[in-house]
Motif scaffolding. Structure first.
Motif, PDB file in Angstrom:
ATOM      1  N   GLU A  89       6.888  -6.933  -7.044  1.00 21.85           N
ATOM      2  CA  GLU A  89       7.984  -6.135  -7.384  1.00 21.85           C
ATOM      3  C   GLU A  89       8.611  -4.908  -7.605  1.00 21.85           C
ATOM      4  O   GLU A  89       7.376  -4.067  -8.674  1.00 21.85           O
ATOM      5  N   ASP A  90      10.291  -4.387  -8.776  1.00 24.27           N
ATOM      6  CA  ASP A  90      10.572  -3.006  -9.107  1.00 24.27           C
ATOM      7  C   ASP A  90       9.272  -2.230  -8.343  1.00 24.27           C
ATOM      8  O   ASP A  90       9.127  -1.275  -8.969  1.00 24.27           O
ATOM      9  N   ALA A  91       9.187  -2.035  -6.913  1.00 19.80           N
ATOM     10  CA  ALA A  91       9.335  -1.638  -5.786  1.00 19.80           C
ATOM     11  C   ALA A  91       9.393   0.212  -5.158  1.00 19.80           C
ATOM     12  O   ALA A  91      11.390  -1.004  -4.925  1.00 19.80           O
ATOM     13  N   ALA A  92       9.759   0.751  -4.622  1.00 22.54           N
ATOM     14  CA  ALA A  92      10.315   1.934  -4.043  1.00 22.54           C
ATOM     15  C   ALA A  92      11.239   1.538  -2.773  1.00 22.54           C
ATOM     16  O   ALA A  92      10.065   0.871  -1.984  1.00 22.54           O
ATOM     17  N   PRO A  93      11.744   2.164  -2.399  1.00 22.49           N
ATOM     18  CA  PRO A  93      12.291   1.838  -1.176  1.00 22.49           C
ATOM     19  C   PRO A  93      11.281   2.327  -0.094  1.00 22.49           C
ATOM     20  O   PRO A  93      10.887   3.192  -0.344  1.00 22.49           O
ATOM     21  N   GLY A  94      10.815   1.815   0.999  1.00 14.23           N
ATOM     22  CA  GLY A  94       9.836   1.930   1.925  1.00 14.23           C
ATOM     23  C   GLY A  94       8.301   1.275   1.697  1.00 14.23           C
ATOM     24  O   GLY A  94       7.759   1.093   2.856  1.00 14.23           O
ATOM     25  N   THR A  95       8.789   0.607   0.404  1.00 14.04           N
ATOM     26  CA  THR A  95       7.116  -0.301   0.291  1.00 14.04           C
ATOM     27  C   THR A  95       7.179  -1.272   0.868  1.00 14.04           C
ATOM     28  O   THR A  95       8.191  -2.574   1.401  1.00 14.04           O
ATOM     29  N   VAL A  96       5.407  -1.999   1.462  1.00 11.72           N
ATOM     30  CA  VAL A  96       5.333  -2.730   1.951  1.00 11.72           C
ATOM     31  C   VAL A  96       4.460  -3.884   1.764  1.00 11.72           C
ATOM     32  O   VAL A  96       3.016  -3.439   1.639  1.00 11.72           O
ATOM     33  N   CYS A  97       4.862  -5.033   2.319  1.00  6.63           N
ATOM     34  CA  CYS A  97       3.135  -6.540   1.330  1.00  6.63           C
ATOM     35  C   CYS A  97       2.823  -5.908   2.902  1.00  6.63           C
ATOM     36  O   CYS A  97       3.321  -6.947   3.436  1.00  6.63           O
ATOM     37  N   ARG A  98       1.409  -6.836   2.722  1.00  7.10           N
ATOM     38  CA  ARG A  98       0.940  -6.971   4.123  1.00  7.10           C
ATOM     39  C   ARG A  98      -0.290  -7.896   3.809  1.00  7.10           C
ATOM     40  O   ARG A  98      -1.026  -7.419   3.028  1.00  7.10           O
ATOM     41  N   ILE A  99      -1.206  -9.096   4.380  1.00  4.41           N
ATOM     42  CA  ILE A  99      -2.176  -9.336   4.431  1.00  4.41           C
ATOM     43  C   ILE A  99      -2.700 -10.121   5.027  1.00  4.41           C
ATOM     44  O   ILE A  99      -1.822 -10.178   6.771  1.00  4.41           O
ATOM     45  N   PHE A 100      -3.762  -9.514   5.573  1.00  7.81           N
ATOM     46  CA  PHE A 100      -5.468  -9.224   6.949  1.00  7.81           C
ATOM     47  C   PHE A 100      -5.569 -10.839   6.374  1.00  7.81           C
ATOM     48  O   PHE A 100      -6.767 -10.712   5.309  1.00  7.81           O
TER      49      PHE A 100
END
Length: 127
Positions: A89-100
């Motif tokens: 939350e409250d992240a800038a544009p272009g931020t990505v989450c990933r789970i490996f």
């Protein structure tokens, strides 16, 4: 009640308790399969990040349990079967989450216009 009957009931109860305990321990990855789970958030600046690895309490919908993190963020654990969740939350544009899971990308999502993203992955035993 006859002594043989009492012993049989006691043994049956002890066996049932042992089987139940093994099922709980297996869910923690101590018995059965386990997985290496890595959660990442990449992007500029900071974000509010919440992680939930298999076997841990669920993330709350009201945002509790999230912490301010300088990006890039990464956290890893070896876990048993279950659900893994990553909230941003409250992240800038272009931020990505990933789970490996075991180095295989299972979930990847960019933040929306509100700066939020959610990734999840489920570890399951093979039969």
């Amino acid at each position: 009640m006859h002594r043989t009957t009492v012993r049989t009931i006691t043994r049956t109860g002890a066996l049932a308790a042992a089987v139940a305990a093994l099922g709980l321990v297996g869910g923690c990855g101590l018995l059965g399969e386990s997985w290496d789970v890595r959660m990442e958030v990449t992007g500029p600046g900071t974000a509010q990040v919440g992680t939930k690895f298999a076997g841990e309490p669920d993330l709350s919908a009201d945002g509790q349990g999230r912490q301010s993190a300088t990006l890039p963020f990464s956290e890893s654990r070896n876990v048993g079967f279950g659900f893994n969740d990553l909230a941003v939350e409250d992240a800038a544009p272009g931020t990505v989450c990933r789970i490996f899971v075991n180095d295989e990308l299972r979930s990847e999502h960019p933040v929306d216009q509100a700066g939020s993203a959610w990734c999840d992955a489920n570890n399951q035993e093979r039969e």
